[in-house]
Design a protein around this motif. Sequence first.
Motif, PDB file in Angstrom:
ATOM      1  N   ARG A 391       0.827  -1.208   0.000  1.00  0.00           N
ATOM      2  CA  ARG A 391       0.000   0.000   0.000  1.00  0.00           C
ATOM      3  C   ARG A 391       0.867   1.266   0.000  1.00  0.00           C
ATOM      4  NH1 ARG A 391      -5.458   0.122   1.394  1.00  0.00           N
ATOM      5  NH2 ARG A 391      -6.410  -1.946   1.554  1.00  0.00           N
ATOM      6  N   THR A 392       0.306   2.321  -0.578  1.00  0.00           N
ATOM      7  CA  THR A 392       1.005   3.604  -0.616  1.00  0.00           C
ATOM      8  C   THR A 392       1.267   4.121   0.791  1.00  0.00           C
ATOM      9  OG1 THR A 392      -0.112   4.101  -2.702  1.00  0.00           O
ATOM     10  CG2 THR A 392       0.914   5.941  -1.554  1.00  0.00           C
ATOM     11  N   ALA A 393       0.324   3.912   1.698  1.00  0.00           N
ATOM     12  CA  ALA A 393       0.490   4.395   3.072  1.00  0.00           C
ATOM     13  C   ALA A 393       1.648   3.720   3.781  1.00  0.00           C
ATOM     14  CB  ALA A 393      -0.799   4.167   3.854  1.00  0.00           C
ATOM     15  N   ASP A 394       2.037   2.527   3.322  1.00  0.00           N
ATOM     16  CA  ASP A 394       3.145   1.797   3.946  1.00  0.00           C
ATOM     17  C   ASP A 394       4.479   2.059   3.253  1.00  0.00           C
ATOM     18  OD1 ASP A 394       1.324   0.592   5.696  1.00  0.00           O
ATOM     19  OD2 ASP A 394       0.889  -1.005   4.253  1.00  0.00           O
ATOM     20  N   ALA A 395       4.480   2.943   2.262  1.00  0.00           N
ATOM     21  CA  ALA A 395       5.673   3.141   1.436  1.00  0.00           C
ATOM     22  C   ALA A 395       6.445   4.402   1.772  1.00  0.00           C
ATOM     23  CB  ALA A 395       5.275   3.177  -0.041  1.00  0.00           C
ATOM     24  N   THR A 396       5.858   5.289   2.564  1.00  0.00           N
ATOM     25  CA  THR A 396       6.514   6.568   2.831  1.00  0.00           C
ATOM     26  C   THR A 396       7.632   6.419   3.850  1.00  0.00           C
ATOM     27  OG1 THR A 396       4.834   7.045   4.505  1.00  0.00           O
ATOM     28  CG2 THR A 396       4.477   7.936   2.303  1.00  0.00           C
ATOM     29  N   SER A 397       8.472   7.442   3.918  1.00  0.00           N
ATOM     30  CA  SER A 397       9.563   7.454   4.896  1.00  0.00           C
ATOM     31  C   SER A 397       8.991   7.630   6.301  1.00  0.00           C
ATOM     32  CB  SER A 397      10.539   8.589   4.584  1.00  0.00           C
ATOM     33  OG  SER A 397      11.067   8.445   3.281  1.00  0.00           O
ATOM     34  N   PRO A 398       9.515   6.914   7.292  1.00  0.00           N
ATOM     35  CA  PRO A 398       8.912   6.961   8.632  1.00  0.00           C
ATOM     36  C   PRO A 398       9.106   8.283   9.360  1.00  0.00           C
ATOM     37  CG  PRO A 398      10.901   5.607   8.637  1.00  0.00           C
ATOM     38  CD  PRO A 398      10.610   5.936   7.194  1.00  0.00           C
ATOM     39  N   ALA A 399      10.154   9.024   9.031  1.00  0.00           N
ATOM     40  CA  ALA A 399      10.482  10.209   9.826  1.00  0.00           C
ATOM     41  C   ALA A 399       9.927  11.511   9.245  1.00  0.00           C
ATOM     42  CB  ALA A 399      11.989  10.328   9.982  1.00  0.00           C
ATOM     43  N   ILE A 400       9.299  11.469   8.067  1.00  0.00           N
ATOM     44  CA  ILE A 400       8.851  12.728   7.458  1.00  0.00           C
ATOM     45  C   ILE A 400       7.636  13.280   8.194  1.00  0.00           C
ATOM     46  CG2 ILE A 400       9.740  12.165   5.178  1.00  0.00           C
ATOM     47  CD1 ILE A 400       6.891  11.409   4.365  1.00  0.00           C
ATOM     48  N   THR A 401       7.493  14.589   8.133  1.00  0.00           N
ATOM     49  CA  THR A 401       6.352  15.272   8.740  1.00  0.00           C
ATOM     50  C   THR A 401       5.575  16.009   7.666  1.00  0.00           C
ATOM     51  OG1 THR A 401       7.599  17.291   9.181  1.00  0.00           O
ATOM     52  CG2 THR A 401       7.622  15.556  10.887  1.00  0.00           C
ATOM     53  N   GLY A 402       4.313  16.239   7.925  1.00  0.00           N
ATOM     54  CA  GLY A 402       3.483  16.971   6.976  1.00  0.00           C
ATOM     55  C   GLY A 402       4.013  18.361   6.703  1.00  0.00           C
ATOM     56  N   GLY A 403       4.482  19.048   7.748  1.00  0.00           N
ATOM     57  CA  GLY A 403       5.015  20.395   7.557  1.00  0.00           C
ATOM     58  C   GLY A 403       6.253  20.409   6.686  1.00  0.00           C
ATOM     59  N   GLY A 404       7.134  19.428   6.891  1.00  0.00           N
ATOM     60  CA  GLY A 404       8.343  19.367   6.077  1.00  0.00           C
ATOM     61  C   GLY A 404       8.047  19.097   4.614  1.00  0.00           C
ATOM     62  N   VAL A 405       7.105  18.189   4.366  1.00  0.00           N
ATOM     63  CA  VAL A 405       6.744  17.891   2.985  1.00  0.00           C
ATOM     64  C   VAL A 405       6.080  19.089   2.329  1.00  0.00           C
ATOM     65  CG1 VAL A 405       5.420  16.376   1.478  1.00  0.00           C
ATOM     66  CG2 VAL A 405       6.489  15.442   3.519  1.00  0.00           C
ATOM     67  N   LEU A 406       5.221  19.789   3.066  1.00  0.00           N
ATOM     68  CA  LEU A 406       4.552  20.966   2.510  1.00  0.00           C
ATOM     69  C   LEU A 406       5.562  22.050   2.167  1.00  0.00           C
ATOM     70  CD1 LEU A 406       1.976  22.512   1.805  1.00  0.00           C
ATOM     71  CD2 LEU A 406       1.861  23.250   4.209  1.00  0.00           C
ATOM     72  N   ALA A 407       6.546  22.270   3.042  1.00  0.00           N
ATOM     73  CA  ALA A 407       7.553  23.296   2.778  1.00  0.00           C
ATOM     74  C   ALA A 407       8.356  22.963   1.524  1.00  0.00           C
ATOM     75  CB  ALA A 407       8.486  23.429   3.983  1.00  0.00           C
ATOM     76  N   SER A 408       8.753  21.690   1.382  1.00  0.00           N
ATOM     77  CA  SER A 408       9.511  21.313   0.187  1.00  0.00           C
ATOM     78  C   SER A 408       8.635  21.375  -1.061  1.00  0.00           C
ATOM     79  CB  SER A 408      10.104  19.919   0.358  1.00  0.00           C
ATOM     80  OG  SER A 408       9.090  18.954   0.575  1.00  0.00           O
ATOM     81  N   LEU A 409       7.348  21.036  -0.924  1.00  0.00           N
ATOM     82  CA  LEU A 409       6.434  21.132  -2.063  1.00  0.00           C
ATOM     83  C   LEU A 409       6.324  22.570  -2.557  1.00  0.00           C
ATOM     84  CD1 LEU A 409       4.269  20.090  -4.026  1.00  0.00           C
ATOM     85  CD2 LEU A 409       2.604  20.288  -2.151  1.00  0.00           C
ATOM     86  N   LEU A 410       6.169  23.512  -1.640  1.00  0.00           N
ATOM     87  CA  LEU A 410       6.093  24.918  -2.029  1.00  0.00           C
ATOM     88  C   LEU A 410       7.401  25.377  -2.669  1.00  0.00           C
ATOM     89  CD1 LEU A 410       4.236  26.379   1.100  1.00  0.00           C
ATOM     90  CD2 LEU A 410       3.287  25.888  -1.166  1.00  0.00           C
ATOM     91  N   GLY A 411       8.525  24.871  -2.159  1.00  0.00           N
ATOM     92  CA  GLY A 411       9.811  25.200  -2.777  1.00  0.00           C
ATOM     93  C   GLY A 411       9.903  24.669  -4.200  1.00  0.00           C
ATOM     94  N   TYR A 412       9.458  23.420  -4.406  1.00  0.00           N
ATOM     95  CA  TYR A 412       9.464  22.843  -5.753  1.00  0.00           C
ATOM     96  C   TYR A 412       8.589  23.658  -6.692  1.00  0.00           C
ATOM     97  CZ  TYR A 412      11.784  18.526  -4.223  1.00  0.00           C
ATOM     98  OH  TYR A 412      12.685  17.615  -3.747  1.00  0.00           O
ATOM     99  N   ILE A 413       7.417  24.033  -6.221  1.00  0.00           N
ATOM    100  CA  ILE A 413       6.508  24.795  -7.072  1.00  0.00           C
ATOM    101  C   ILE A 413       7.148  26.113  -7.499  1.00  0.00           C
ATOM    102  CG2 ILE A 413       4.314  26.058  -7.094  1.00  0.00           C
ATOM    103  CD1 ILE A 413       3.159  23.851  -5.311  1.00  0.00           C
ATOM    104  N   THR A 414       7.797  26.779  -6.568  1.00  0.00           N
ATOM    105  CA  THR A 414       8.436  28.060  -6.879  1.00  0.00           C
ATOM    106  C   THR A 414       9.568  27.896  -7.882  1.00  0.00           C
ATOM    107  OG1 THR A 414       7.901  28.877  -4.661  1.00  0.00           O
ATOM    108  CG2 THR A 414       9.612  30.049  -5.898  1.00  0.00           C
TER     109      THR A 414
END
Length: 461
Positions: A391-414
């Motif tokens: 499952r996709t839910a079992d594939a993510t990195s264990p230590a990531i946080t929602g805030g960290g992913v959101l910050a990097s996503l906004l950086g990628y978009i920019t």
Amino acid sequence: MELDPVFLSRVQFAFVIAFHILFPAFTIGLASYIAVLEGLWFATKRDIYFHISRFWTRIFAVSFGMGVVSGIVMSFQFGTNWSRFSDATANVLGPLLSYEVLTAFFLEATFLGILLFGRNLVSPRVHFLSAVMVALGTLVSSFWILAANSWMHTPAGYEVRDGIFHVTSWVEAIFNPSFPYRLSHMVTAAFLTTAFVVIGISAWYLLKGQFTDSARRMLSMTLWLVTVLAPLQIVLGDLHGLNTFEHQPVKVAAMEGHWETQTGAPMILFAVPDPETETNHFEIAIPYLGSLILVHDVMGEVRGLKAWPADQRPPVAIVFYAFRIMVSIGFLMLGVVLASLWLRRRKRLFETRWFLRLCAACAPIGFVALIAGWFVTEVGRQPWVVYGVMRTADATSPAITGGGVLASLLGYITVYAIIFTAGVYYILRLVQRGPGEAQAAPQGRAARPLSGAQQPFEAGD
């Protein structure tokens, strides 16, 4: 509000790969087109093929570079956001992606330099060979990438030990059940995408009265290509759909918008799927046609989404609408083909302004179809990252946080917005300058020293 790192990781990967896929798909078709042009110039020594080839080689170079940059960022995400998936599937996907680098990328990189900068440094024969090798490299790259991605959809030739996938048969893993259909469908889509860009730009030149000789030749060549590929893609899409119906039936149920298992299933042209009530609103359908297409029997049984638990169904609305966008564009392409054949017969292909405007407007439709098809394929696989196994839910990195992913996503978009805008702006400038028909083509190594007109990139480009 708590941010879901799994959802945001999916959004981030979707954004990056949706951006990335545009450039490899375009360069796959463009590399083969350049190879054909180089072959025609080598065989005929007609300057028009030289000018057209040089023009599209410049655009290819920019697109290739943007594809490489966006691809590197995408590969990093396997380690940052999807480490458990990377760890579990490394024995399968690691070698496949390595083969892509060792065979395809090195082949492209080696001969791309000759293609871009060696026209007056090597013989015409060697330059033509370099174009063929670059084109071959893009196709070999498609082979390995599609083999890896297809394995995630229809895994084969493996066993799982202690949560880790191990290959038991490389032949079965590479040539998994969906691979031949996905490879042929994707490569044809890439060729169609490139063809409609060439058609659109050629039509725009004819509307403006610019570079008319080159524009006529480009428009005629690519319309003949589309005349073959557009109907072929519809056939390949049907075969791919039948394969998906066999191996991923829940995806097909979402594509078709069927909630109930039924015989004599209709083909739903339009509806508003409602997952909450498990029904469709405002449904417009053709009776029995769904069973006829999927089972080749008007009374064949088609399973509906309710045959699976709710947590094993993909997001229905995204898959349902994306599929209709993709199919609609496919039939729009077929309409352009039929109109072109009618105008050819009347000898009005290059003068009919409504048709030229239609062609110019259709320049980006291949990219739209690519993104829509990708959404159908990848969103339709959910909730699995390796279909039916992981499952996709079992594939993510264990230590990531929602805030960290959101910050990097906004950086990628920019960053991507800046890169994309700059790249497209430069390509549009190259399009405005056109093929440059007035300049004479070089005749090989005897043409040295290089002049500005003979350089693959002019000063100030």
